[in-house]
Design a protein around this motif. Structure first.
Motif, short mmCIF file in Angstrom:
data_model
loop_
_atom_site.label_atom_id
_atom_site.label_comp_id
_atom_site.label_asym_id
_atom_site.label_seq_id
_atom_site.Cartn_x
_atom_site.Cartn_y
_atom_site.Cartn_z
N ILE A 28 -25.12 -68.40 -57.62
CA ILE A 28 -26.04 -68.36 -56.48
C ILE A 28 -25.67 -69.42 -55.46
CG2 ILE A 28 -28.43 -68.77 -55.79
CD1 ILE A 28 -29.28 -67.44 -58.41
N LEU A 29 -25.37 -70.62 -55.93
CA LEU A 29 -25.02 -71.70 -55.01
C LEU A 29 -23.72 -71.40 -54.26
CD1 LEU A 29 -25.99 -74.82 -57.15
CD2 LEU A 29 -27.17 -73.92 -55.12
N LYS A 30 -22.83 -70.61 -54.89
CA LYS A 30 -21.61 -70.20 -54.19
C LYS A 30 -21.95 -69.34 -52.98
CE LYS A 30 -17.26 -67.70 -54.83
NZ LYS A 30 -16.41 -66.92 -55.78
N GLU A 31 -22.87 -68.40 -53.15
CA GLU A 31 -23.28 -67.56 -52.02
C GLU A 31 -24.08 -68.37 -51.00
OE1 GLU A 31 -22.25 -64.64 -51.48
OE2 GLU A 31 -21.39 -64.13 -53.42
N MET A 32 -24.84 -69.35 -51.47
CA MET A 32 -25.57 -70.22 -50.54
C MET A 32 -24.62 -71.01 -49.66
SD MET A 32 -28.93 -69.93 -50.77
CE MET A 32 -29.68 -71.49 -50.30
N GLY A 33 -23.40 -71.27 -50.17
CA GLY A 33 -22.40 -71.97 -49.36
C GLY A 33 -22.02 -71.18 -48.12
N THR A 34 -21.96 -69.85 -48.24
CA THR A 34 -21.68 -69.00 -47.08
C THR A 34 -22.75 -69.15 -46.02
OG1 THR A 34 -20.53 -67.36 -48.46
CG2 THR A 34 -21.35 -66.61 -46.32
N ILE A 35 -24.00 -69.17 -46.47
CA ILE A 35 -25.12 -69.33 -45.54
C ILE A 35 -25.08 -70.70 -44.88
CG2 ILE A 35 -27.65 -69.37 -45.38
CD1 ILE A 35 -27.66 -67.45 -47.80
N LYS A 36 -24.74 -71.70 -45.68
CA LYS A 36 -24.65 -73.06 -45.15
C LYS A 36 -23.59 -73.16 -44.06
CE LYS A 36 -24.31 -77.86 -46.73
NZ LYS A 36 -24.16 -78.73 -47.92
N ASN A 37 -22.42 -72.57 -44.31
CA ASN A 37 -21.34 -72.61 -43.31
C ASN A 37 -21.74 -71.91 -42.02
OD1 ASN A 37 -19.56 -74.08 -44.88
ND2 ASN A 37 -18.59 -72.27 -45.76
N LEU A 38 -22.48 -70.82 -42.15
CA LEU A 38 -22.87 -70.06 -40.97
C LEU A 38 -23.87 -70.82 -40.10
CD1 LEU A 38 -23.33 -66.37 -42.19
CD2 LEU A 38 -21.75 -67.19 -40.43
N PHE A 39 -24.89 -71.41 -40.72
CA PHE A 39 -26.02 -71.92 -39.96
C PHE A 39 -26.10 -73.45 -39.86
CE2 PHE A 39 -27.36 -67.69 -41.37
CZ PHE A 39 -27.63 -67.12 -40.13
N LEU A 40 -25.89 -74.14 -40.97
CA LEU A 40 -26.05 -75.60 -40.92
C LEU A 40 -24.90 -76.27 -40.19
CD1 LEU A 40 -27.52 -76.46 -44.44
CD2 LEU A 40 -28.71 -76.05 -42.29
N ARG A 41 -23.72 -75.67 -40.23
CA ARG A 41 -22.56 -76.26 -39.56
C ARG A 41 -22.27 -75.61 -38.21
NH1 ARG A 41 -18.80 -76.49 -45.06
NH2 ARG A 41 -20.07 -78.04 -46.14
N GLU A 42 -23.17 -74.78 -37.76
CA GLU A 42 -22.97 -74.10 -36.48
C GLU A 42 -22.78 -75.10 -35.34
OE1 GLU A 42 -25.40 -71.20 -33.36
OE2 GLU A 42 -26.30 -71.78 -35.27
N ARG A 43 -21.78 -74.84 -34.51
CA ARG A 43 -21.50 -75.70 -33.35
C ARG A 43 -20.85 -74.88 -32.25
NH1 ARG A 43 -16.20 -76.16 -32.91
NH2 ARG A 43 -14.84 -76.24 -34.74
N PRO A 44 -20.82 -75.41 -31.01
CA PRO A 44 -20.18 -74.68 -29.92
C PRO A 44 -18.67 -74.54 -30.13
CG PRO A 44 -21.66 -76.36 -29.05
CD PRO A 44 -21.53 -76.60 -30.54
#
Length: 369
Positions: A28-44
């Motif tokens: 589950i945490l592996k899939e949560m990593g995808t979500i983290k990369n998409l939203f928490l690290r979002e930048r211009p």
């Protein structure tokens, strides 16, 4: 999106997942990593423009923003500049003259590029093009020597007319391949047609200009690193780009919910699944260019006819009862959790990104469950 809000939701999800059996937490945490990369690290996205000094930077950037954001006659001198719209931002470094090599290299040392656009507005293969290519190749060679990640190059021919556009594009593409450092990074060469804007700044595009605008935005988004891709999708408003990112999110959350669904604790996982599903819908809203909002997500779920007094309770209750049947009950309940999550994600993508009405979104949800 407010990253602080997203972080709070993400941390809440992690705390809920911590209550699950340890064997389930790792996938589950592996899939949560995808979500983290998409939203928490979002930048211009960070875009470097090279090529012909007189070529219209405004035409290309307005195309990427799907709106008029660049003022006429703006000149940069080798430093990063940020352009913003209500949907997000782009950081741009204009490496063309009058910017000096020293200023451009200093800016890139402070903040690395995500992608390079080699811009031309005239199709002539002449001494000016040769000089521009030589300068650009020298910059890329310098970056290669200093550990560059070999960010992609896109050739862009900004045209006011479609006459002979394809022939001119092919000529520019061939010229770009004559320089080794440019050629090894070259992802595509595209033509961008002139775009008209309404008084409110929105795009008034013909079929031809819309098609070229969407193609440029799509290629740029595909070549960007993951943390910059979401902002590009929000800015450009191209549905294909947004749908690809939404599908990544839906697949990740569906996998998580299906995994949680097989754990043998009836009803204990209900708040986890509900929270994940609402977060997924909020993420899809954000990808579409809207404001992030869990409340709006809950309202959308209710509009589908999935509410605490009807469908949701029935579905979750049936899933919980299935868990009382050893082995097969857990497998089936996991399938129900996954199917329901996918149906929510697919209907939310259709409504918020593809623009279907709520009735059609409701029908789609029911077909997928």
């Amino acid at each position: 999106m407010n990253n602080k809000t997203v972080l709070q939701i993400y941390e809440r999800m992690e705390s809920l997942l911590a209550k699950l059996p340890e064997a389930l937490q790792k996938p589950i945490l592996k899939e949560m990593g995808t979500i983290k990369n998409l939203f928490l690290r979002e930048r211009p996205p960070r875009i470097v423009i090279a090529g012909q000094p007189g070529a219209s930077k405004a035409q290309v950037l307005d195309t990427l923003f799907n709106a008029e954001v660049v003022g006429a006659g703006e000149v940069d001198e080798g430093g990063w500049r940020e352009y913003r719209s209500p949907r997000g931002a782009l950081r741009v470094l204009d490496a063309r003259k009058p910017a000096t090599d020293a200023a451009v290299r200093s800016a890139l040392a402070d903040e690395g590029a995500d992608i390079f656009l080699f811009l031309r507005s005239t199709p002539e293969v002449d001494d000016a093009l040769a000089a521009e290519l030589a300068d650009f190749n020298a910059l890329l060679e310098f970056l290669n020597a200093h550990g560059s990640q070999r960010e992609a190059v896109i050739g862009v021919l900004a045209r006011s007319s479609e006459a002979d556009a394809e022939e001119a594009r092919e000529q520019l593409h061939a010229c770009l391949h004559t320089k080794a450092a440019v050629s090894e990074r070259l992802a595509a060469t595209l033509t961008v047609a002139a775009t008209r804007f309404r008084l409110d700044g929105s795009m008034d595009a013909t079929d031809a200009s819309r098609q070229s605008a969407e193609r440029l935005a799509q290629v740029v988004a595909e070549e960007l690193p993951e943390e910059a891709r979401l902002e590009m999708a929000r800015l450009c408003g191209v549905r294909d780009v947004q749908m690809k990112i939404a599908q990544t999110l839906v697949k990740a959350v569906t996998a998580i919910c299906a995994t949680i669904g097989v754990q043998p604790i009836p009803l204990a996982d209900y708040p986890i699944l509900t929270g994940l599903q609402l977060m997924m819908i909020s993420g899809i809203m954000h990808i579409s260019g809207r404001e992030f909002g869990v409340k709006s997500s809950a309202e959308f779920v209710a509009a589908l006819g999935v509410n605490a007094g009807a469908g949701l309770v029935f579905r979750e209750g049936a899933r919980a009862l299935l868990k009382l049947v050893p082995v097969w009950g857990n497998i089936v309940s996991g399938g129900i959790a996954g199917a329901g999550t996918y149906a929510l994600g697919r209907s939310a993508s259709a409504y918020f990104i593809e623009g279907v009405g709520i009735k059609d979104a409701r029908k789609l949800f029911r077909r997928k469950t």
